[in-house]
Design a protein around this motif. Structure first.
Motif, PDB file in Angstrom:
ATOM      1  N   ASP A   1      -6.155  -3.549   4.336  1.00 53.51           N
ATOM      2  CA  ASP A   1      -4.937  -4.256   3.942  1.00 53.51           C
ATOM      3  C   ASP A   1      -4.747  -4.109   2.437  1.00 53.51           C
ATOM      4  O   ASP A   1      -5.702  -4.269   1.673  1.00 53.51           O
ATOM      5  CB  ASP A   1      -5.035  -5.737   4.313  1.00 53.51           C
ATOM      6  CG  ASP A   1      -5.083  -5.951   5.812  1.00 53.51           C
ATOM      7  OD1 ASP A   1      -4.337  -5.259   6.527  1.00 53.51           O
ATOM      8  OD2 ASP A   1      -5.869  -6.800   6.281  1.00 53.51           O
TER       9      ASP A   1
ATOM     10  N   GLY B   1       4.249  -0.992   6.608  1.00 53.58           N
ATOM     11  CA  GLY B   1       4.662  -1.900   5.550  1.00 53.58           C
ATOM     12  C   GLY B   1       4.807  -1.337   4.154  1.00 53.58           C
ATOM     13  O   GLY B   1       5.118  -2.080   3.226  1.00 53.58           O
ATOM     14  N   TYR B   2       4.587  -0.025   3.955  1.00 51.03           N
ATOM     15  CA  TYR B   2       4.767   0.533   2.617  1.00 51.03           C
ATOM     16  C   TYR B   2       6.244   0.499   2.244  1.00 51.03           C
ATOM     17  O   TYR B   2       7.113   0.802   3.053  1.00 51.03           O
ATOM     18  CB  TYR B   2       4.268   1.980   2.526  1.00 51.03           C
ATOM     19  CG  TYR B   2       4.613   2.598   1.192  1.00 51.03           C
ATOM     20  CD1 TYR B   2       3.801   2.388   0.089  1.00 51.03           C
ATOM     21  CD2 TYR B   2       5.789   3.318   1.017  1.00 51.03           C
ATOM     22  CE1 TYR B   2       4.134   2.901  -1.154  1.00 51.03           C
ATOM     23  CE2 TYR B   2       6.136   3.835  -0.218  1.00 51.03           C
ATOM     24  CZ  TYR B   2       5.313   3.622  -1.297  1.00 51.03           C
ATOM     25  OH  TYR B   2       5.651   4.118  -2.522  1.00 51.03           O
TER      26      TYR B   2
ATOM     27  N   ILE C   1       1.469  -4.542  -1.938  1.00 53.08           N
ATOM     28  CA  ILE C   1       2.705  -4.727  -1.179  1.00 53.08           C
ATOM     29  C   ILE C   1       2.368  -5.633   0.006  1.00 53.08           C
ATOM     30  O   ILE C   1       1.495  -5.298   0.815  1.00 53.08           O
ATOM     31  CB  ILE C   1       3.260  -3.388  -0.650  1.00 53.08           C
ATOM     32  CG1 ILE C   1       3.592  -2.436  -1.788  1.00 53.08           C
ATOM     33  CG2 ILE C   1       4.491  -3.621   0.222  1.00 53.08           C
ATOM     34  CD1 ILE C   1       3.948  -1.025  -1.343  1.00 53.08           C
ATOM     35  N   CYS C   2       3.049  -6.760   0.121  1.00 50.12           N
ATOM     36  CA  CYS C   2       2.811  -7.688   1.223  1.00 50.12           C
ATOM     37  C   CYS C   2       3.059  -6.977   2.561  1.00 50.12           C
ATOM     38  O   CYS C   2       4.120  -6.385   2.775  1.00 50.12           O
ATOM     39  CB  CYS C   2       3.735  -8.896   1.095  1.00 50.12           C
ATOM     40  SG  CYS C   2       3.426 -10.146   2.354  1.00 50.12           S
ATOM     41  N   GLY C   3       2.032  -6.963   3.421  1.00 48.47           N
ATOM     42  CA  GLY C   3       2.166  -6.345   4.741  1.00 48.47           C
ATOM     43  C   GLY C   3       1.762  -4.885   4.820  1.00 48.47           C
ATOM     44  O   GLY C   3       1.830  -4.273   5.884  1.00 48.47           O
ATOM     45  N   TRP C   4       1.351  -4.294   3.679  1.00 49.78           N
ATOM     46  CA  TRP C   4       0.939  -2.880   3.691  1.00 49.78           C
ATOM     47  C   TRP C   4      -0.461  -2.790   4.279  1.00 49.78           C
ATOM     48  O   TRP C   4      -1.402  -3.403   3.788  1.00 49.78           O
ATOM     49  CB  TRP C   4       0.995  -2.321   2.281  1.00 49.78           C
ATOM     50  CG  TRP C   4       0.718  -0.855   2.144  1.00 49.78           C
ATOM     51  CD1 TRP C   4       0.670   0.083   3.148  1.00 49.78           C
ATOM     52  CD2 TRP C   4       0.468  -0.149   0.928  1.00 49.78           C
ATOM     53  NE1 TRP C   4       0.404   1.329   2.619  1.00 49.78           N
ATOM     54  CE2 TRP C   4       0.272   1.210   1.247  1.00 49.78           C
ATOM     55  CE3 TRP C   4       0.387  -0.537  -0.393  1.00 49.78           C
ATOM     56  CZ2 TRP C   4       0.004   2.169   0.289  1.00 49.78           C
ATOM     57  CZ3 TRP C   4       0.134   0.429  -1.346  1.00 49.78           C
ATOM     58  CH2 TRP C   4      -0.055   1.770  -0.999  1.00 49.78           C
ATOM     59  N   ARG C   5      -0.617  -2.005   5.340  1.00 51.44           N
ATOM     60  CA  ARG C   5      -1.883  -1.849   6.060  1.00 51.44           C
ATOM     61  C   ARG C   5      -2.023  -0.389   6.448  1.00 51.44           C
ATOM     62  O   ARG C   5      -1.073   0.245   6.875  1.00 51.44           O
ATOM     63  CB  ARG C   5      -1.853  -2.743   7.295  1.00 51.44           C
ATOM     64  CG  ARG C   5      -3.089  -2.763   8.143  1.00 51.44           C
ATOM     65  CD  ARG C   5      -2.947  -3.893   9.187  1.00 51.44           C
ATOM     66  NE  ARG C   5      -3.876  -3.792  10.270  1.00 51.44           N
ATOM     67  CZ  ARG C   5      -5.135  -4.191  10.224  1.00 51.44           C
ATOM     68  NH1 ARG C   5      -5.620  -4.729   9.130  1.00 51.44           N
ATOM     69  NH2 ARG C   5      -5.919  -4.077  11.276  1.00 51.44           N
TER      70      ARG C   5
ATOM     71  N   ASP D   1      -2.321  -5.915   0.669  1.00 48.43           N
ATOM     72  CA  ASP D   1      -1.399  -6.993   0.326  1.00 48.43           C
ATOM     73  C   ASP D   1      -1.343  -7.271  -1.171  1.00 48.43           C
ATOM     74  O   ASP D   1      -0.349  -7.805  -1.659  1.00 48.43           O
ATOM     75  CB  ASP D   1      -1.779  -8.275   1.069  1.00 48.43           C
ATOM     76  CG  ASP D   1      -1.428  -8.221   2.547  1.00 48.43           C
ATOM     77  OD1 ASP D   1      -0.362  -7.670   2.880  1.00 48.43           O
ATOM     78  OD2 ASP D   1      -2.218  -8.727   3.362  1.00 48.43           O
ATOM     79  N   ASP D   2      -2.409  -6.925  -1.916  1.00 43.00           N
ATOM     80  CA  ASP D   2      -2.384  -7.130  -3.372  1.00 43.00           C
ATOM     81  C   ASP D   2      -1.320  -6.259  -4.041  1.00 43.00           C
ATOM     82  O   ASP D   2      -0.878  -6.555  -5.150  1.00 43.00           O
ATOM     83  CB  ASP D   2      -3.743  -6.808  -3.995  1.00 43.00           C
ATOM     84  CG  ASP D   2      -4.799  -7.845  -3.655  1.00 43.00           C
ATOM     85  OD1 ASP D   2      -4.428  -8.929  -3.143  1.00 43.00           O
ATOM     86  OD2 ASP D   2      -5.984  -7.570  -3.887  1.00 43.00           O
TER      87      ASP D   2
END
Length: 145
Positions: free
Chosen positions: A107, A133-134, A112-116, A109-110
């Motif tokens: 993850d 999520g990018y 982009i929120c939701g980037w996995r 998230d630091d």
């Protein structure tokens, strides 16, 4: 930018073109676009939207050094192919045991929120990144100025 220049394809050397074609058509949504018959061998073109993979029969030079994690870090070597998905977990569930996970899922998230993201190895050892999520950073000028 040169007039009319646009992305075309990535050429992959394959131990078994049929196995590699099945992997990218089944799990990544590519479809056969063309086969060029060269007599003893052939080149298989796979297409997904505007992106192509060009599959070559590998020469008999022996196997390449296996790539790990998110891909080779040596200059002049492609690090990995990358795709976006709505859900990394759903992709991994569909993939099952068809490919080895080399790194992740991680993850980010630091940033982009939701980037996995997860990285897997294709049948020929190429590392393939699959992310959800990018998003681009909208604060950058689109013209590159």
């Amino acid at each position: 930018m040169a007039a009319g220049l646009r992305w075309s394809h990535v050429g992959l050397n394959c131990t078994d073109q049929k196995t590699t074609e099945e992997f990218y058509t089944r799990y990544f949504g590519f479809a056969r676009a063309r086969v060029v018959d060269l007599g003893e061998t052939q080149i298989v073109f796979l297409r997904k939207g505007d992106a192509y993979l060009e599959l070559f029969a590998a020469g008999e030079t022996g196997p390449a050094r296996p790539a790990n994690d998110d891909g080779p870090q040596a200059p002049g070597r492609m690090r990995h192919l990358a795709f976006q998905t709505d859900s990394v977990d759903a992709f991994l569930a569909e993939l099952g045991d068809a490919a080895e996970v080399t790194l992740g899922p991680l993850d980010f998230d630091d940033f982009i929120c939701g980037w996995r993201t997860v990285w897997v190895r294709d049948p020929d050892g190429v590392i393939v990144e699959v992310s959800q999520g990018y998003e681009d950073d909208g604060s950058h000028d689109k013209d590159g100025a």
